[in-house]
Design a protein around this motif. Structure first.
Motif, PDB file in Angstrom:
ATOM      1  N   LEU A  99       0.829  -1.204   0.000  1.00  0.00           N
ATOM      2  CA  LEU A  99       0.000   0.000   0.000  1.00  0.00           C
ATOM      3  C   LEU A  99       0.866   1.259   0.000  1.00  0.00           C
ATOM      4  O   LEU A  99       1.774   1.408   0.820  1.00  0.00           O
ATOM      5  CB  LEU A  99      -0.917   0.001   1.231  1.00  0.00           C
ATOM      6  CG  LEU A  99      -2.044   1.023   1.227  1.00  0.00           C
ATOM      7  CD1 LEU A  99      -3.056   0.723   0.121  1.00  0.00           C
ATOM      8  CD2 LEU A  99      -2.748   1.035   2.591  1.00  0.00           C
ATOM      9  N   GLY A 100       0.561   2.171  -0.906  1.00  0.00           N
ATOM     10  CA  GLY A 100       1.294   3.428  -0.991  1.00  0.00           C
ATOM     11  C   GLY A 100       2.519   3.375  -1.876  1.00  0.00           C
ATOM     12  O   GLY A 100       3.095   4.416  -2.195  1.00  0.00           O
ATOM     13  N   LYS A 101       2.920   2.185  -2.270  1.00  0.00           N
ATOM     14  CA  LYS A 101       4.103   2.049  -3.125  1.00  0.00           C
ATOM     15  C   LYS A 101       3.727   2.260  -4.597  1.00  0.00           C
ATOM     16  O   LYS A 101       2.574   2.101  -4.984  1.00  0.00           O
ATOM     17  CB  LYS A 101       4.752   0.684  -2.941  1.00  0.00           C
ATOM     18  CG  LYS A 101       5.364   0.471  -1.562  1.00  0.00           C
ATOM     19  CD  LYS A 101       6.032  -0.885  -1.481  1.00  0.00           C
ATOM     20  CE  LYS A 101       6.841  -1.030  -0.195  1.00  0.00           C
ATOM     21  NZ  LYS A 101       6.037  -0.923   1.019  1.00  0.00           N
ATOM     22  N   LYS A 102       4.720   2.592  -5.400  1.00  0.00           N
ATOM     23  CA  LYS A 102       4.502   2.783  -6.826  1.00  0.00           C
ATOM     24  C   LYS A 102       4.298   1.417  -7.482  1.00  0.00           C
ATOM     25  O   LYS A 102       5.126   0.519  -7.332  1.00  0.00           O
ATOM     26  CB  LYS A 102       5.700   3.500  -7.445  1.00  0.00           C
ATOM     27  CG  LYS A 102       5.426   4.092  -8.811  1.00  0.00           C
ATOM     28  CD  LYS A 102       6.580   4.981  -9.240  1.00  0.00           C
ATOM     29  CE  LYS A 102       6.289   5.641 -10.578  1.00  0.00           C
ATOM     30  NZ  LYS A 102       7.401   6.513 -11.018  1.00  0.00           N
ATOM     31  N   LEU A 103       3.196   1.266  -8.194  1.00  0.00           N
ATOM     32  CA  LEU A 103       2.847  -0.016  -8.794  1.00  0.00           C
ATOM     33  C   LEU A 103       3.438  -0.109 -10.199  1.00  0.00           C
ATOM     34  O   LEU A 103       2.814   0.253 -11.188  1.00  0.00           O
ATOM     35  CB  LEU A 103       1.322  -0.177  -8.833  1.00  0.00           C
ATOM     36  CG  LEU A 103       0.634  -0.195  -7.463  1.00  0.00           C
ATOM     37  CD1 LEU A 103      -0.868  -0.087  -7.604  1.00  0.00           C
ATOM     38  CD2 LEU A 103       1.018  -1.455  -6.687  1.00  0.00           C
ATOM     39  N   THR A 104       4.674  -0.591 -10.268  1.00  0.00           N
ATOM     40  CA  THR A 104       5.375  -0.709 -11.556  1.00  0.00           C
ATOM     41  C   THR A 104       5.970  -2.104 -11.680  1.00  0.00           C
ATOM     42  O   THR A 104       6.079  -2.850 -10.701  1.00  0.00           O
ATOM     43  CB  THR A 104       6.511   0.323 -11.665  1.00  0.00           C
ATOM     44  OG1 THR A 104       7.470   0.054 -10.612  1.00  0.00           O
ATOM     45  CG2 THR A 104       5.981   1.747 -11.503  1.00  0.00           C
ATOM     46  N   ASN A 105       6.383  -2.448 -12.893  1.00  0.00           N
ATOM     47  CA  ASN A 105       7.037  -3.736 -13.116  1.00  0.00           C
ATOM     48  C   ASN A 105       8.347  -3.827 -12.339  1.00  0.00           C
ATOM     49  O   ASN A 105       8.743  -4.905 -11.885  1.00  0.00           O
ATOM     50  CB  ASN A 105       7.313  -3.931 -14.612  1.00  0.00           C
ATOM     51  CG  ASN A 105       6.041  -4.181 -15.408  1.00  0.00           C
ATOM     52  OD1 ASN A 105       5.084  -4.741 -14.889  1.00  0.00           O
ATOM     53  ND2 ASN A 105       6.018  -3.757 -16.663  1.00  0.00           N
ATOM     54  N   ARG A 106       9.021  -2.692 -12.187  1.00  0.00           N
ATOM     55  CA  ARG A 106      10.314  -2.688 -11.471  1.00  0.00           C
ATOM     56  C   ARG A 106      10.140  -3.087 -10.007  1.00  0.00           C
ATOM     57  O   ARG A 106      11.003  -3.736  -9.418  1.00  0.00           O
ATOM     58  CB  ARG A 106      10.957  -1.304 -11.578  1.00  0.00           C
ATOM     59  CG  ARG A 106      12.378  -1.252 -11.023  1.00  0.00           C
ATOM     60  CD  ARG A 106      13.064   0.031 -11.443  1.00  0.00           C
ATOM     61  NE  ARG A 106      12.420   1.198 -10.881  1.00  0.00           N
ATOM     62  CZ  ARG A 106      12.716   1.693  -9.661  1.00  0.00           C
ATOM     63  NH1 ARG A 106      13.638   1.094  -8.920  1.00  0.00           N
ATOM     64  NH2 ARG A 106      12.116   2.768  -9.223  1.00  0.00           N
ATOM     65  N   HIS A 107       9.014  -2.682  -9.412  1.00  0.00           N
ATOM     66  CA  HIS A 107       8.783  -2.994  -8.005  1.00  0.00           C
ATOM     67  C   HIS A 107       8.140  -4.367  -7.814  1.00  0.00           C
ATOM     68  O   HIS A 107       7.949  -4.809  -6.674  1.00  0.00           O
ATOM     69  CB  HIS A 107       7.897  -1.918  -7.377  1.00  0.00           C
ATOM     70  CG  HIS A 107       8.609  -0.622  -7.125  1.00  0.00           C
ATOM     71  ND1 HIS A 107       8.635   0.400  -8.036  1.00  0.00           N
ATOM     72  CD2 HIS A 107       9.357  -0.192  -6.068  1.00  0.00           C
ATOM     73  CE1 HIS A 107       9.339   1.417  -7.559  1.00  0.00           C
ATOM     74  NE2 HIS A 107       9.795   1.078  -6.375  1.00  0.00           N
ATOM     75  N   ARG A 108       7.808  -5.028  -8.920  1.00  0.00           N
ATOM     76  CA  ARG A 108       7.168  -6.347  -8.809  1.00  0.00           C
ATOM     77  C   ARG A 108       8.087  -7.363  -8.128  1.00  0.00           C
ATOM     78  O   ARG A 108       7.619  -8.306  -7.476  1.00  0.00           O
ATOM     79  CB  ARG A 108       6.768  -6.845 -10.196  1.00  0.00           C
ATOM     80  CG  ARG A 108       5.849  -8.068 -10.199  1.00  0.00           C
ATOM     81  CD  ARG A 108       5.399  -8.369 -11.625  1.00  0.00           C
ATOM     82  NE  ARG A 108       4.429  -9.444 -11.677  1.00  0.00           N
ATOM     83  CZ  ARG A 108       4.727 -10.710 -11.900  1.00  0.00           C
ATOM     84  NH1 ARG A 108       6.004 -11.067 -12.066  1.00  0.00           N
ATOM     85  NH2 ARG A 108       3.780 -11.642 -11.955  1.00  0.00           N
ATOM     86  N   LYS A 109       9.398  -7.164  -8.258  1.00  0.00           N
ATOM     87  CA  LYS A 109      10.351  -8.101  -7.647  1.00  0.00           C
ATOM     88  C   LYS A 109      10.241  -8.097  -6.119  1.00  0.00           C
ATOM     89  O   LYS A 109      10.604  -9.080  -5.456  1.00  0.00           O
ATOM     90  CB  LYS A 109      11.783  -7.755  -8.059  1.00  0.00           C
ATOM     91  CG  LYS A 109      12.295  -6.424  -7.571  1.00  0.00           C
ATOM     92  CD  LYS A 109      13.705  -6.168  -8.071  1.00  0.00           C
ATOM     93  CE  LYS A 109      14.353  -4.932  -7.462  1.00  0.00           C
ATOM     94  NZ  LYS A 109      13.534  -3.735  -7.419  1.00  0.00           N
ATOM     95  N   ASP A 110       9.726  -6.990  -5.552  1.00  0.00           N
ATOM     96  CA  ASP A 110       9.574  -6.912  -4.098  1.00  0.00           C
ATOM     97  C   ASP A 110       8.504  -7.861  -3.576  1.00  0.00           C
ATOM     98  O   ASP A 110       8.406  -8.100  -2.367  1.00  0.00           O
ATOM     99  CB  ASP A 110       9.220  -5.477  -3.681  1.00  0.00           C
ATOM    100  CG  ASP A 110      10.317  -4.487  -4.044  1.00  0.00           C
ATOM    101  OD1 ASP A 110      11.489  -4.922  -4.162  1.00  0.00           O
ATOM    102  OD2 ASP A 110      10.019  -3.288  -4.211  1.00  0.00           O
ATOM    103  N   VAL A 111       7.693  -8.391  -4.490  1.00  0.00           N
ATOM    104  CA  VAL A 111       6.618  -9.289  -4.078  1.00  0.00           C
ATOM    105  C   VAL A 111       7.182 -10.567  -3.455  1.00  0.00           C
ATOM    106  O   VAL A 111       6.530 -11.195  -2.623  1.00  0.00           O
ATOM    107  CB  VAL A 111       5.709  -9.618  -5.288  1.00  0.00           C
ATOM    108  CG1 VAL A 111       4.660 -10.646  -4.927  1.00  0.00           C
ATOM    109  CG2 VAL A 111       5.020  -8.345  -5.782  1.00  0.00           C
TER     110      VAL A 111
END
Length: 363
Positions: A107-119
């Motif tokens: 929640l509150g994070k930028k929803l991008t492909n780059r941040h998908r790895k944080d999943v």
């Protein structure tokens, strides 16, 4: 003679128990084991091989359906599988349902492909399978990218483009709103707050503080904060900056609370009124700046909620104070006579702030 090819098929049967296993990220083998443990062989008389084959067949069907579920209106127009409308609605709702624990992490994070790895980290922290976490993240990203620039009601846009029920659309509206405004939710002081706490506040802010708010004269948009309103909030500094206004405000609040709350709480309000008032006003005047807006929840917890908790205020005490604090403004002669527009701005601000604080005020 004209030759016509005809293809006839029955309605596709969807086993929603197996669909649940698929959504939760179980492999075919794990889903078979889960079904075995449920006693399905005893209740149906099927063999283990039949169960394996049935589970695999269901998984193939779900994989085929997924590309249509990612764009729900296409599910009704696809011709590969015949699925009744009621079953389609259930498929869509279950596919877009999510675990609050997973969404709380992003929640509150930028929803991008780059941040998908944080999943991957989200999966470890929540103990929810990676495949399920990725589906939930991708759904959030898909909805955000689709509706972020649309005018009109955020909930209606989500519901219309993804065919979601209103309750679920409102939860996604909170996710979109938080991601767009990049609210800080990950600080240690905020870890006690749930997704539902933030979603409740998001709904209030959307309906009262955005361009799409009912009393805004700007373009009808629910994602962006109303900049005119945020600019007007800076004028509320008069409540702490002008001595006679401050003294009158304090006197009215204390008079309204005397004898109605515990004596220790009343004494704390009387001695710390300046700090309490400065917090509420400084949060208001700072919202025009992106950094202060981003830290809205951090500031509320650090500057207001924690001091009140440390002083052992009950939630009822907090509610009584905020009601008296809000109402007293309407009785200050200087504001009623010379700055009446501030009373409207004040009500618009405090209606939301008061409810947000009360929602966040728990252990």
């Amino acid at each position: 003679m004209t030759s016509v090819n005809v293809f006839v098929t029955n309605n596709t049967y969807i086993d929603f128990d197996v669909f649940g296993h698929w959504l939760n990220g179980l492999t075919v083998h794990e889903a078979v084991q889960a079904r075995l443990q449920s006693g399905i062989l005893q209740s149906t008389g099927a063999s283990p091989d039949m169960l394996q084959s049935d589970t695999l067949d269901n998984y193939r069907t779900f994989s085929l359906l997924e590309r249509f579920l990612q764009s729900p209106p296409k599910l009704a127009t696809q011709v590969l599988l015949q699925i009744p409308a009621a079953v389609q609605r259930t498929l869509i709702e279950k596919y877009y349902d999510f675990d609050s624990a997973v969404i709380r992490e992003i929640l509150g994070k930028k929803l991008t492909n780059r941040h998908r790895k944080d999943v991957d980290d989200v999966s470890e922290r929540t103990n929810i399978r990676l495949r399920s976490c990725r589906r939930q993240y991708d759904n959030c990203k898909n909805i955000f990218k689709t509706v972020e620039d649309m005018e009109g009601s955020l909930v209606n846009n989500i519901s219309g483009h993804f065919l979601l029920p209103e309750k679920l659309a409102k939860r996604y509206a909170a996710i979109v709103f938080f991601s767009n405004n990049r609210f800080e939710t990950g600080k240690k002081k905020l870890q006690y707050l749930s997704f539902d706490d933030f979603a409740y506040c998001a709904d209030l802010m959307i309906h009262n503080w955005t361009f799409g708010a009912a009393d805004s004269q700007a373009d009808d948009m629910d994602v962006e904060m109303d900049r005119v309103f945020l600019q007007e909030l800076r004028d509320l500094k008069v409540l702490t900056g002008e001595k006679d206004v401050y003294e009158k405000h304090k006197g009215l609040v204390c008079s309204a609370l005397r004898g109605k709350i515990p004596d220790p709480t009343y004494a704390d309000i009387e001695s710390n009124f300046k700090n309490l008032s400065r917090c509420i006003v400084s949060v208001a005047s700072g919202l025009i700046h992106s950094k202060e807006l981003k830290d809205f929840f951090v500031d509320l917890v650090e500057k207001f909620i924690e001091p009140c908790r440390n002083a052992r205020w009950s939630k009822r005490d907090v509610e009584a104070f905020l009601k008296a604090y809000e109402a007293a403004i309407q009785q200050i002669p200087q504001l009623k006579r010379y700055q009446p527009h501030l009373l409207t701005v004040w009500t618009r601000y405090m209606t939301t702030l008061k409810k947000c604080i009360l929602q966040l005020y728990h252990s």
